[in-house]
Design a protein around this motif. Structure first.
Motif, PDB file in Angstrom:
ATOM      1  N   LYS A 132       0.688  -1.306   0.021  1.00 34.17           N
ATOM      2  CA  LYS A 132       0.156  -0.005  -0.082  1.00 34.17           C
ATOM      3  C   LYS A 132       0.865   1.177   0.038  1.00 34.17           C
ATOM      4  CE  LYS A 132      -3.257  -2.801   0.583  1.00 34.17           C
ATOM      5  NZ  LYS A 132      -4.071  -3.279  -0.942  1.00 34.17           N
ATOM      6  N   VAL A 133       1.883   1.478  -0.731  1.00 36.18           N
ATOM      7  CA  VAL A 133       2.980   2.302  -0.921  1.00 36.18           C
ATOM      8  C   VAL A 133       2.915   2.846  -2.324  1.00 36.18           C
ATOM      9  CG1 VAL A 133       5.043   3.375  -0.542  1.00 36.18           C
ATOM     10  CG2 VAL A 133       4.257   1.903   1.167  1.00 36.18           C
ATOM     11  N   MET A 137       7.046   6.657  -4.231  1.00 35.83           N
ATOM     12  CA  MET A 137       7.412   6.686  -2.767  1.00 35.83           C
ATOM     13  C   MET A 137       8.419   5.467  -2.592  1.00 35.83           C
ATOM     14  SD  MET A 137       6.074   9.541  -1.935  1.00 35.83           S
ATOM     15  CE  MET A 137       4.793  10.727  -2.517  1.00 35.83           C
ATOM     16  N   GLN A 138       8.598   4.625  -3.631  1.00 37.38           N
ATOM     17  CA  GLN A 138       9.207   3.408  -3.142  1.00 37.38           C
ATOM     18  C   GLN A 138      10.646   3.543  -3.687  1.00 37.38           C
ATOM     19  OE1 GLN A 138       7.343  -0.287  -4.893  1.00 37.38           O
ATOM     20  NE2 GLN A 138       5.556   0.526  -4.499  1.00 37.38           N
ATOM     21  N   LYS A 139      11.446   3.039  -3.077  1.00 40.05           N
ATOM     22  CA  LYS A 139      13.029   2.733  -3.303  1.00 40.05           C
ATOM     23  C   LYS A 139      13.568   1.444  -3.162  1.00 40.05           C
ATOM     24  CE  LYS A 139      17.437   4.969  -2.506  1.00 40.05           C
ATOM     25  NZ  LYS A 139      18.245   5.851  -1.403  1.00 40.05           N
ATOM     26  N   LEU A 140      13.820   0.913  -4.160  1.00 38.32           N
ATOM     27  CA  LEU A 140      14.297  -0.508  -4.350  1.00 38.32           C
ATOM     28  C   LEU A 140      15.775  -0.749  -3.878  1.00 38.32           C
ATOM     29  CD1 LEU A 140      12.218  -2.037  -6.818  1.00 38.32           C
ATOM     30  CD2 LEU A 140      11.875  -2.569  -4.399  1.00 38.32           C
ATOM     31  N   VAL A 141      16.316  -1.171  -2.839  1.00 39.88           N
ATOM     32  CA  VAL A 141      17.891  -1.514  -2.691  1.00 39.88           C
ATOM     33  C   VAL A 141      18.273  -2.761  -2.785  1.00 39.88           C
ATOM     34  CG1 VAL A 141      19.796  -1.106  -1.139  1.00 39.88           C
ATOM     35  CG2 VAL A 141      17.614   0.489  -1.192  1.00 39.88           C
ATOM     36  N   VAL A 142      19.307  -3.367  -3.683  1.00 39.22           N
ATOM     37  CA  VAL A 142      19.508  -4.605  -3.768  1.00 39.22           C
ATOM     38  C   VAL A 142      20.665  -5.041  -2.829  1.00 39.22           C
ATOM     39  CG1 VAL A 142      20.596  -6.222  -5.348  1.00 39.22           C
ATOM     40  CG2 VAL A 142      19.499  -4.461  -6.448  1.00 39.22           C
ATOM     41  N   LYS A 152      10.371   6.343   1.354  1.00 38.77           N
ATOM     42  CA  LYS A 152      11.394   7.439   1.534  1.00 38.77           C
ATOM     43  C   LYS A 152      10.674   8.637   2.180  1.00 38.77           C
ATOM     44  CE  LYS A 152      12.266   7.780  -2.904  1.00 38.77           C
ATOM     45  NZ  LYS A 152      11.250   6.861  -3.289  1.00 38.77           N
ATOM     46  N   THR A 153       9.156   8.640   2.288  1.00 41.13           N
ATOM     47  CA  THR A 153       8.612   9.562   2.900  1.00 41.13           C
ATOM     48  C   THR A 153       7.602   9.225   3.878  1.00 41.13           C
ATOM     49  OG1 THR A 153       6.644   9.423   1.211  1.00 41.13           O
ATOM     50  CG2 THR A 153       8.444  11.022   0.603  1.00 41.13           C
ATOM     51  N   ALA A 154       8.067   8.357   4.781  1.00 43.07           N
ATOM     52  CA  ALA A 154       7.261   7.676   5.652  1.00 43.07           C
ATOM     53  C   ALA A 154       7.308   9.033   6.868  1.00 43.07           C
ATOM     54  CB  ALA A 154       8.051   6.543   6.489  1.00 43.07           C
ATOM     55  N   ALA A 155       5.874   9.012   7.298  1.00 36.41           N
ATOM     56  CA  ALA A 155       5.671  10.330   8.256  1.00 36.41           C
ATOM     57  C   ALA A 155       6.660   9.984   9.447  1.00 36.41           C
ATOM     58  CB  ALA A 155       4.218  10.083   8.472  1.00 36.41           C
ATOM     59  N   GLY A 291      13.873  10.735  -5.350  1.00 35.99           N
ATOM     60  CA  GLY A 291      12.678  10.848  -5.923  1.00 35.99           C
ATOM     61  C   GLY A 291      11.830  11.781  -5.065  1.00 35.99           C
ATOM     62  N   LYS A 292      10.737  12.186  -5.927  1.00 35.01           N
ATOM     63  CA  LYS A 292       9.908  12.999  -5.271  1.00 35.01           C
ATOM     64  C   LYS A 292       8.881  12.475  -4.469  1.00 35.01           C
ATOM     65  CE  LYS A 292      10.159  16.997  -8.875  1.00 35.01           C
ATOM     66  NZ  LYS A 292       9.713  17.761  -9.552  1.00 35.01           N
TER      67      LYS A 292
END
Length: 292
Positions: A132-133, A137-142, A152-155, A291-292
């Motif tokens: 549910k993101v 707003m997602q950022k994938l890291v290998v 990245k923008t969690a409150a 990312g925005k």
């Protein structure tokens, strides 16, 4: 003599009668046999005619049933339209190779499958149904054989960051940063203005220094998804996906410039510190990398 002749004649007459009777019985038997044979032939003919008539009726009935079944089948068969064909063609090919991924988000592992030729955007959209993101707003890291997903923008993270800023000493006043800032504004620092916002310029950002007081320039290689952090000695090519977070604060005596920390690992010790970053480019730097 006369009497004996009469007896002989009587015997002959009796014999003739018996022969006639035997012949009559034989004729009657033959007639009966012929009548029985005729009856059998007539019954056979009637049976054949009956069978022929019945067969014809059954054939007609079977033909009618066949026609009715054909009509029912035709009526119940689905009609394939152009839209149906279009929907089928829009489905992904079942022959596409499928890869299995383990996605870790908020300490929870999600096992998903996706086509090998699918894009990163499609992967993020698939993840959206699980976590549910929004994909933006997602950022994938290998990490080895796993993918770690960061919101990245969690409150909660933003609130924690603001709390840290308000409760601790400002960056420009901390000893490790103050000794660098006290050396003064570099001669080749880029023009800056306070509380401004601007897109990144086409040329690299320059005129900044690192904690060793070495001149630093930032080059954004968007086609490679990399940030190049260059000094006179070397250039570090950093994948943007490896950057966890970015912190920045204005410098008290020069609020048009910022102190900026680019965090590469899970702790603050992994931050690369930059000084005299023009404030109008701070938001653009964060948006481009995170990312925005």
């Amino acid at each position: 003599s006369g009497s004996g002749s009469d007896d002989t004649n009587c015997a002959q007459i009796q014999s003739i009668d018996e022969c006639l009777n035997d012949s009559q019985r034989t004729d009657d038997k033959e007639a009966a046999v012929d009548q029985t044979s005729q009856d059998v032939h007539m019954k056979s003919a009637e049976s054949l005619e009956c069978l022929s008539t019945k067969s014809g009726a059954e054939v007609a009935a079977a033909t009618q049933v066949s026609d009715t079944t054909s009509a029912c089948t035709s009526a119940s068969a689905p009609t394939v339209t152009a839209d149906d064909n279009e929907d089928e063609s829009s489905q992904p090919s079942t022959s596409e190779e499928i890869v299995k991924l383990k996605i870790v988000f908020n300490k929870t592992t999600h096992d998903i499958e996706i086509g090998l030729k699918r894009t990163g955007r499609e992967l993020k959209e698939k993840l959206q149904t699980l976590i549910k993101v929004d994909p933006s707003m997602q950022k994938l890291v290998v990490k080895a054989a796993k993918l770690s997903l960061w919101n990245k923008t969690a409150a909660e993270d933003a609130k924690e960051e603001r709390t840290q800023i308000t409760t601790r000493e400002p960056l420009c006043k901390q000893k490790q940063h103050k000794k660098v800032i006290d050396k003064g504004l570099p001669d080749d620092a880029m023009p800056a203005w306070r509380n401004g916002k601007s897109d990144l310029p086409p040329e690299p950002l320059h005129g900044m220094i690192n904690k060793y007081n070495h001149k630093v320039r930032l080059t954004f290689k968007l086609e490679l998804d990399q940030l190049w952090i260059g000094t006179r000695e070397r250039t570090e090519k950093v994948p943007m996906n490896n950057i966890r977070s970015i912190v920045s604060e204005p410098i008290d005596e020069h609020p048009e410039y910022h102190v900026m920390g680019i965090q590469m690992g899970p702790t603050e010790a992994s931050r690369i510190w930059l000084y005299w970053v023009p404030s109008q480019y701070v938001d653009a730097i964060k948006d481009t990398i995170l990312g925005k």
